[in-house]
Design a protein around this motif. Structure first.
Motif, PDB file in Angstrom:
ATOM      1  N   LEU B 199      -0.315  13.562 -22.860  1.00  0.00           N
ATOM      2  CA  LEU B 199       0.173  14.938 -22.727  1.00  0.00           C
ATOM      3  C   LEU B 199       1.685  14.984 -22.920  1.00  0.00           C
ATOM      4  CD1 LEU B 199      -1.992  16.110 -19.697  1.00  0.00           C
ATOM      5  CD2 LEU B 199      -2.200  16.852 -22.068  1.00  0.00           C
ATOM      6  N   ALA B 200       2.389  14.026 -22.289  1.00  0.00           N
ATOM      7  CA  ALA B 200       3.857  14.009 -22.406  1.00  0.00           C
ATOM      8  C   ALA B 200       4.260  13.809 -23.856  1.00  0.00           C
ATOM      9  CB  ALA B 200       4.426  12.888 -21.541  1.00  0.00           C
ATOM     10  N   GLY B 201       3.557  12.903 -24.569  1.00  0.00           N
ATOM     11  CA  GLY B 201       3.869  12.672 -25.986  1.00  0.00           C
ATOM     12  C   GLY B 201       3.642  13.920 -26.802  1.00  0.00           C
ATOM     13  N   GLY B 202       2.581  14.621 -26.495  1.00  0.00           N
ATOM     14  CA  GLY B 202       2.289  15.854 -27.221  1.00  0.00           C
ATOM     15  C   GLY B 202       3.383  16.874 -27.033  1.00  0.00           C
ATOM     16  N   ILE B 203       3.870  16.987 -25.808  1.00  0.00           N
ATOM     17  CA  ILE B 203       4.935  17.962 -25.527  1.00  0.00           C
ATOM     18  C   ILE B 203       6.209  17.570 -26.256  1.00  0.00           C
ATOM     19  CG2 ILE B 203       6.413  18.859 -23.699  1.00  0.00           C
ATOM     20  CD1 ILE B 203       3.978  18.559 -21.817  1.00  0.00           C
ATOM     21  N   ALA B 204       6.558  16.274 -26.167  1.00  0.00           N
ATOM     22  CA  ALA B 204       7.774  15.811 -26.847  1.00  0.00           C
ATOM     23  C   ALA B 204       7.654  16.024 -28.353  1.00  0.00           C
ATOM     24  CB  ALA B 204       8.002  14.333 -26.539  1.00  0.00           C
ATOM     25  N   GLY B 205       6.470  15.754 -28.905  1.00  0.00           N
ATOM     26  CA  GLY B 205       6.244  15.956 -30.331  1.00  0.00           C
ATOM     27  C   GLY B 205       6.446  17.403 -30.708  1.00  0.00           C
ATOM     28  N   ASN B 206       5.964  18.296 -29.871  1.00  0.00           N
ATOM     29  CA  ASN B 206       6.132  19.726 -30.146  1.00  0.00           C
ATOM     30  C   ASN B 206       7.605  20.110 -30.164  1.00  0.00           C
ATOM     31  OD1 ASN B 206       3.476  20.408 -30.483  1.00  0.00           O
ATOM     32  ND2 ASN B 206       3.126  20.812 -28.310  1.00  0.00           N
ATOM     33  N   ILE B 207       8.359  19.563 -29.211  1.00  0.00           N
ATOM     34  CA  ILE B 207       9.797  19.884 -29.138  1.00  0.00           C
ATOM     35  C   ILE B 207      10.510  19.402 -30.398  1.00  0.00           C
ATOM     36  CG2 ILE B 207      11.934  19.371 -27.902  1.00  0.00           C
ATOM     37  CD1 ILE B 207      10.212  19.179 -25.348  1.00  0.00           C
ATOM     38  N   ALA B 208      10.234  18.144 -30.780  1.00  0.00           N
ATOM     39  CA  ALA B 208      10.903  17.580 -31.951  1.00  0.00           C
ATOM     40  C   ALA B 208      10.487  18.305 -33.228  1.00  0.00           C
ATOM     41  CB  ALA B 208      10.567  16.091 -32.048  1.00  0.00           C
ATOM     42  N   ALA B 209       9.189  18.611 -33.323  1.00  0.00           N
ATOM     43  CA  ALA B 209       8.715  19.306 -34.519  1.00  0.00           C
ATOM     44  C   ALA B 209       9.356  20.677 -34.623  1.00  0.00           C
ATOM     45  CB  ALA B 209       7.194  19.432 -34.464  1.00  0.00           C
ATOM     46  N   THR B 210       9.571  21.329 -33.504  1.00  0.00           N
ATOM     47  CA  THR B 210      10.225  22.634 -33.505  1.00  0.00           C
ATOM     48  C   THR B 210      11.659  22.511 -34.018  1.00  0.00           C
ATOM     49  OG1 THR B 210       8.890  23.290 -31.626  1.00  0.00           O
ATOM     50  CG2 THR B 210      10.837  24.610 -32.054  1.00  0.00           C
ATOM     51  N   GLY B 211      12.352  21.418 -33.610  1.00  0.00           N
ATOM     52  CA  GLY B 211      13.722  21.187 -34.099  1.00  0.00           C
ATOM     53  C   GLY B 211      13.744  20.990 -35.602  1.00  0.00           C
ATOM     54  N   ALA B 212      12.791  20.204 -36.120  1.00  0.00           N
ATOM     55  CA  ALA B 212      12.740  19.958 -37.572  1.00  0.00           C
ATOM     56  C   ALA B 212      12.462  21.253 -38.318  1.00  0.00           C
ATOM     57  CB  ALA B 212      11.658  18.916 -37.875  1.00  0.00           C
ATOM     58  N   LEU B 213      11.606  22.050 -37.777  1.00  0.00           N
ATOM     59  CA  LEU B 213      11.263  23.331 -38.410  1.00  0.00           C
ATOM     60  C   LEU B 213      12.480  24.229 -38.456  1.00  0.00           C
ATOM     61  CD1 LEU B 213       8.957  25.001 -39.593  1.00  0.00           C
ATOM     62  CD2 LEU B 213       8.490  25.856 -37.296  1.00  0.00           C
ATOM     63  N   SER B 214      13.279  24.188 -37.400  1.00  0.00           N
ATOM     64  CA  SER B 214      14.493  25.004 -37.355  1.00  0.00           C
ATOM     65  C   SER B 214      15.452  24.586 -38.471  1.00  0.00           C
ATOM     66  CB  SER B 214      15.151  24.846 -35.983  1.00  0.00           C
ATOM     67  OG  SER B 214      16.369  25.547 -35.943  1.00  0.00           O
ATOM     68  N   THR B 215      15.552  23.256 -38.701  1.00  0.00           N
ATOM     69  CA  THR B 215      16.428  22.752 -39.777  1.00  0.00           C
ATOM     70  C   THR B 215      15.956  23.251 -41.140  1.00  0.00           C
ATOM     71  OG1 THR B 215      16.889  20.786 -38.472  1.00  0.00           O
ATOM     72  CG2 THR B 215      17.352  20.653 -40.832  1.00  0.00           C
ATOM     73  N   GLN B 216      14.646  23.189 -41.330  1.00  0.00           N
ATOM     74  CA  GLN B 216      14.102  23.644 -42.610  1.00  0.00           C
ATOM     75  C   GLN B 216      14.343  25.130 -42.812  1.00  0.00           C
ATOM     76  OE1 GLN B 216      10.006  22.478 -42.831  1.00  0.00           O
ATOM     77  NE2 GLN B 216      10.484  20.309 -43.097  1.00  0.00           N
ATOM     78  N   LEU B 217      14.254  25.879 -41.755  1.00  0.00           N
ATOM     79  CA  LEU B 217      14.502  27.320 -41.863  1.00  0.00           C
ATOM     80  C   LEU B 217      15.956  27.590 -42.242  1.00  0.00           C
ATOM     81  CD1 LEU B 217      12.479  28.712 -38.829  1.00  0.00           C
ATOM     82  CD2 LEU B 217      12.051  29.114 -41.253  1.00  0.00           C
ATOM     83  N   ALA B 218      16.884  26.794 -41.685  1.00  0.00           N
ATOM     84  CA  ALA B 218      18.305  26.977 -42.011  1.00  0.00           C
ATOM     85  C   ALA B 218      18.549  26.698 -43.496  1.00  0.00           C
ATOM     86  CB  ALA B 218      19.150  26.048 -41.133  1.00  0.00           C
ATOM     87  N   ALA B 219      17.898  25.633 -44.023  1.00  0.00           N
ATOM     88  CA  ALA B 219      18.054  25.302 -45.447  1.00  0.00           C
ATOM     89  C   ALA B 219      17.487  26.414 -46.320  1.00  0.00           C
ATOM     90  CB  ALA B 219      17.347  23.971 -45.748  1.00  0.00           C
TER      91      ALA B 219
END
Lengths: 155, 299
Positions: B199-219
């Motif tokens: 569960l903890a890994g899933g949550i951390a993965g969601n947080i990191a994936a959200t950060g990557a998505l934010s970067t892609q949106l900025a580009a």
């Protein structure tokens, strides 16, 4: 059983709130309606004859056993079977049976020696008669069903 | 002595007065005068009193203390049977004898029965031996342990990866590896109680994936800005030098005119464009030839 002569009784109250009674006997064959009409006439006559005032009248058609019978051994008239009946909304009727038979009392368990066994044949027959629709409480409400029946000491 | 019937009879509270059963006939019998007319000041008072005392006398024999006590005993046996599963038996009815007798202190059955027995069986048996013999009932501590990682090395490895991701030092591939590792190792993790880490890994993965998505949106936003700049200069107030201006010329579009429906203006603009391109590529004969073809076709 010998019927007694019908008796008409008037009660009059004086200034000290004491009651005085006057009794008359009706001739043979006088029925209740005739006795009541005669009583009304007599009350008018009494008003001119007495300073005390009329307060109550009673017509009694009595009957007695003759010769006077002897009670069963141990009979105690104060040991009264009291039957309390429901008689409509907030109306009750109280019927007393002096010298209730001991066999009618519940012999064991809750209420032993106090409650009257309503399944006792003599008691059941009495109750059936009392709720037949013929009898009522002092206020004219017909006895409907027995609520409870138990022994009381009444004088 | 005559009485007025109490005016608050209908609203006054009732009192429970214990009377020794042997005294009931005397006490109830003593109430007789209150049933009679001569005790009351009016016929109305008499009728109310007669019915009130009749009801009172009826209640005096309606329920004995013994009845109350037996009712309590019945309630005890009901609860005892429901909770503990104890079975009672009527031995005799007159007098009433029921066994077992109600004890001073409740005695639990062994093994538990009734609702207590059902609850007792809910946790199940852990570490039972052959044929289910032995073992112990699962406890809350067992459940907590089951949610922990069984191997220290696994926990340290996963924790390190989580730290990298949360400190922004990791990348998308690392997140993917972590999640993949958690899920593909789920059988072992479950056996070792690894659900919590999963569960903890899933949550951390969601947080990191959200950060990557934010970067892609900025580009993507940057790319869109470049396109808009190319089209109209990218300002709220359009500049005079941009593609639309080059296409339409100096005459602004209106309700009855499209930006490129003026043949003269378009032709002039294409002519100018080809001239500019020809100047820039004056030393390239092939390009100049192609430009001339275009000029011939369009102008």
């Amino acid at each position: 059983m010998i019927s007694q002569r019908a008796q008409l009784t008037f009660s009059l109250v004086d200034a000290s709130d004491s009651i005085g009674n006057m009794s008359l006997w009706l001739a043979d064959g006088v029925d209740l309606d005739t006795a009541a009409a005669a009583a009304a006439t007599f009350r008018g006559l009494m008003a001119g004859c007495s300073d005390a005032v009329f307060t109550r009248q009673a017509v009694v058609y009595g009957a007695v056993e003759a010769p006077r019978p002897t009670a069963n051994p141990g009979a105690d008239g104060t040991r009264t079977g009291v039957f309390i009946f429901s008689a409509g909304d907030d109306q009750f009727g109280i019927i007393e049976v002096p010298g209730i038979i001991e066999a009618a009392l519940v012999a064991s368990g809750a209420g032993a020696g106090l409650l009257i066994d309503q399944a006792h044949p003599a008691i059941a027959a009495l109750i059936e008669q009392l709720v037949s629709g013929l009898w009522c409480n002092p206020f004219g409400h017909t006895l409907a069903a027995v609520d409870t029946a138990y022994l009381q000491i009444r004088r | 002595m005559r009485y007025d019937f109490p005016t608050d009879y209908e609203t006054a509270p009732c009192y429970l007065v214990p009377i020794n059963g042997a005294l009931i006939p005397l006490v109830a019998g003593a109430l007789k005068p209150f049933e009679e007319r001569r005790s009351w000041n009016s016929d109305e008072d008499h009728e109310k009193a007669y019915n009130a005392f009749a009801a009172l006398e009826a209640q005096m024999a309606a329920c004995t203390m013994e009845t109350f006590l037996q009712s309590n005993d019945r309630l005890y046996r009901l609860l005892d049977t429901a909770f503990n599963g104890r079975q009672y038996t009527v031995e005799t009815t007159d007098p009433l004898v029921i066994t077992p007798a109600i004890p001073d202190v409740p005695e639990p059955l062994d093994p538990p029965a009734g609702l207590v027995g059902m609850v007792d069986q809910l946790p199940g048996i852990l570490d039972a031996g052959w044929f289910g013999i032995g073992g112990h009932k699962a406890t809350l501590a067992d459940i907590v342990n089951a949610l922990r990682v069984g191997k220290t090395s696994t926990a340290e490895s996963l924790l390190g990866q989580l730290n990298d991701i949360l400190s922004a030092g990791g990348n998308i591939a690392q997140i993917g590896d972590l999640v993949s590792e958690l899920f593909t190792g789920s059988v072992t993790a479950l056996e070792e109680g690894g659900m919590l880490v999963l569960l903890a890994g899933g949550i951390a993965g969601n947080i990191a994936a959200t950060g990557a998505l934010s970067t892609q949106l900025a580009a993507l936003e940057l790319q869109l800005s470049r396109v808009v700049n190319t089209l109209d200069g990218g300002n709220l107030i359009p500049p005079t030098d941009n593609i639309l201006t080059a296409l339409r010329g100096t005459v602004a579009a209106g309700a009855d005119r499209n930006v490129i429906d003026s043949e003269t203006t378009v032709s002039d603009n294409i002519q100018t464009l080809i001239d500019n391109l020809s100047n820039e590529h004056a030393d390239n004969a092939d390009i100049l030839a192609k430009l001339e073809e275009i000029r011939t076709l369009l102008v």
